[in-house]
Design an enzyme around this catalytic site. Structure first.
Site, PDB file in Angstrom:
ATOM      1  N   LYS A 192     -12.279  20.213   5.511  1.00 18.99           N
ATOM      2  CA  LYS A 192     -12.170  19.210   5.412  1.00 18.99           C
ATOM      3  C   LYS A 192     -11.456  18.636   5.890  1.00 18.99           C
ATOM      4  O   LYS A 192     -11.425  16.919   6.648  1.00 18.99           O
ATOM      5  CB  LYS A 192     -12.064  18.826   4.004  1.00 18.99           C
ATOM      6  CG  LYS A 192     -10.455  19.339   3.217  1.00 18.99           C
ATOM      7  CD  LYS A 192      -8.939  18.592   3.667  1.00 18.99           C
ATOM      8  CE  LYS A 192      -8.234  19.684   3.312  1.00 18.99           C
ATOM      9  NZ  LYS A 192      -6.815  18.675   3.248  1.00 18.99           N
ATOM     10  N   SER A 255      -3.302  10.371   4.224  1.00 18.30           N
ATOM     11  CA  SER A 255      -3.891  11.807   4.622  1.00 18.30           C
ATOM     12  C   SER A 255      -3.034  11.825   6.059  1.00 18.30           C
ATOM     13  O   SER A 255      -4.024  11.534   6.876  1.00 18.30           O
ATOM     14  CB  SER A 255      -5.063  12.001   4.891  1.00 18.30           C
ATOM     15  OG  SER A 255      -5.627  12.971   5.517  1.00 18.30           O
TER      16      SER A 255
END
Length: 343
Positions: A192, A255
């Site tokens: 991911k 992130s």
């Protein structure tokens, strides 16, 4: 109440130490940096990684690896994937009894193409009671605020996974599921980061939500394709360690991989991006490993391939996106059915 050691005092290791402390455990938080350990013990903070967060007294910092491991039976492995072998080789010299490793780092090793659980088994097999992997949508910055978070744990020994489920489960904010698919949980957590880099590039180029949604969706197909080639159950990629982790990593300002991709999309060079981040961006190394592994196994991963060209061959990010849009026509349902038909 357990004595539990967390190896790695970055944001994720520190956040998990806080969860364990909230659950009544005594936590030893190890860092190789003596000044960071002093800050943890004297100031009760870890400002570089989690500014403004106060750590409870039951979290004790250690810079002596032997002392940190002395007498514990559960060790949380939270160092960057590139440091795992070195840390485990040092740890092996300090152990006197078998331990359960809870691997929470997400990545695949370039060159060997090994997952973290495989590296753990390879390096400390003689001292390894069990290895358990913890993964899922779980930004440290939200965990330390005790915002509701849900993850999955997996292990070759599901009794060990259930034990670790009990250790980490907090009924107020940290929910833990078990999943028997170790390969899928690890692959989903590692890959991911590749798609998050690509999503960040797309956002940096100003392409908007349509493009990012397509990257997430087609990226999930790539993750499942490689995961299934490695023996994963495709249903795992519809769960927390698959689409759950993918969504949060591709869309959140927390992130690191999205932020790094965003800067690349704005025209910054990779070396400058990594230097400015000041923290590990796992997706860069994982892109290289996944690219190599896909070539070895004959798995088609077009997003990963063009991202590899951007990161390592200097390809212009806009040209990379253009090349994805110019690919030949495909039938979506056939592609998805092929992934499931492999099982």
């Amino acid at each position: 109440m357990e004595n539990i050691t967390v190896l790695g005092a970055g944001s994720w290791g520190t956040a998990l130490a806080l969860v364990l402390a909230d659950n009544g455990h005594r936590v030893r938080l190890w860092s190789h940096r003596a000044e960071q350990v002093r800050e943890i013990n004297e100031q009760r903070t870890n400002e570089k990684y989690l500014p403004g967060v106060r750590l409870p007294e039951v979290i004790i910092g250690y810079d002596d690896l032997g002392a940190a491991l002395d007498g514990v039976s559960i060790v949380v492995l939270a160092v960057p994937t590139k440091a795992i072998r070195e840390v485990l080789q040092r740890a092996r010299m300090c152990l006197a009894a078998p331990i359960t490793i809870v691997a929470v780092s997400k990545g695949i090793e370039p060159g060997t193409h090994k997952r973290v659980s495989e590296i753990v088994t390879e390096e400390i097999s003689e001292w390894l009671e069990d290895v358990v992997v913890l993964s899922g949508p779980s930004h440290a910055e939200e965990v330390v605020l005790r915002h509701p978070t849900t993850v999955a744990v997996s292990s070759p020994n599901m009794e060990a996974a259930q034990c670790i489920q009990d250790v980490f489960m907090n009924h107020h904010y940290f929910r833990v599921y078990t999943n028997p698919d170790l390969v899928g949980v690890e692959v989903g957590g590692a890959l991911k980061n590749i798609i998050a880099l690509a999503a960040g590039i797309s956002d940096g180029l100003g392409y908007g939500d349509n493009a990012k949604a397509a990257l997430i969706t087609r990226g999930l197909a790539e993750i499942a394709r490689l995961g299934c080639a490695l023996g994963a159950n495709p249903l795992t990629f519809a769960g927390l360690a698959g689409v759950g982790d993918l969504i949060v990593t591709c869309t959140s300002v927390h992130s690191r991989n999205w932020r790094a991709g965003h800067m690349l999309g704005q025209g910054k060079k990779l070396d400058d991006v990594l230097e400015s981040m000041g923290m590990v961006v796992e997706g860069v190394r994982t892109t290289k490993a996944a690219y190599e592994l896909a070539k070895e196994l004959g798995v088609k991963m077009p997003i990963t391939e063009v991202l590899y060209e951007v990161l390592f061959d200097g390809k212009n990010p806009k040209e990379a996106v253009d090349s994805l849009m110019a690919r030949g026509k495909k039938q979506e349902m056939n592609d998805l059915m092929n992934i499931f038909a492999e099982q």
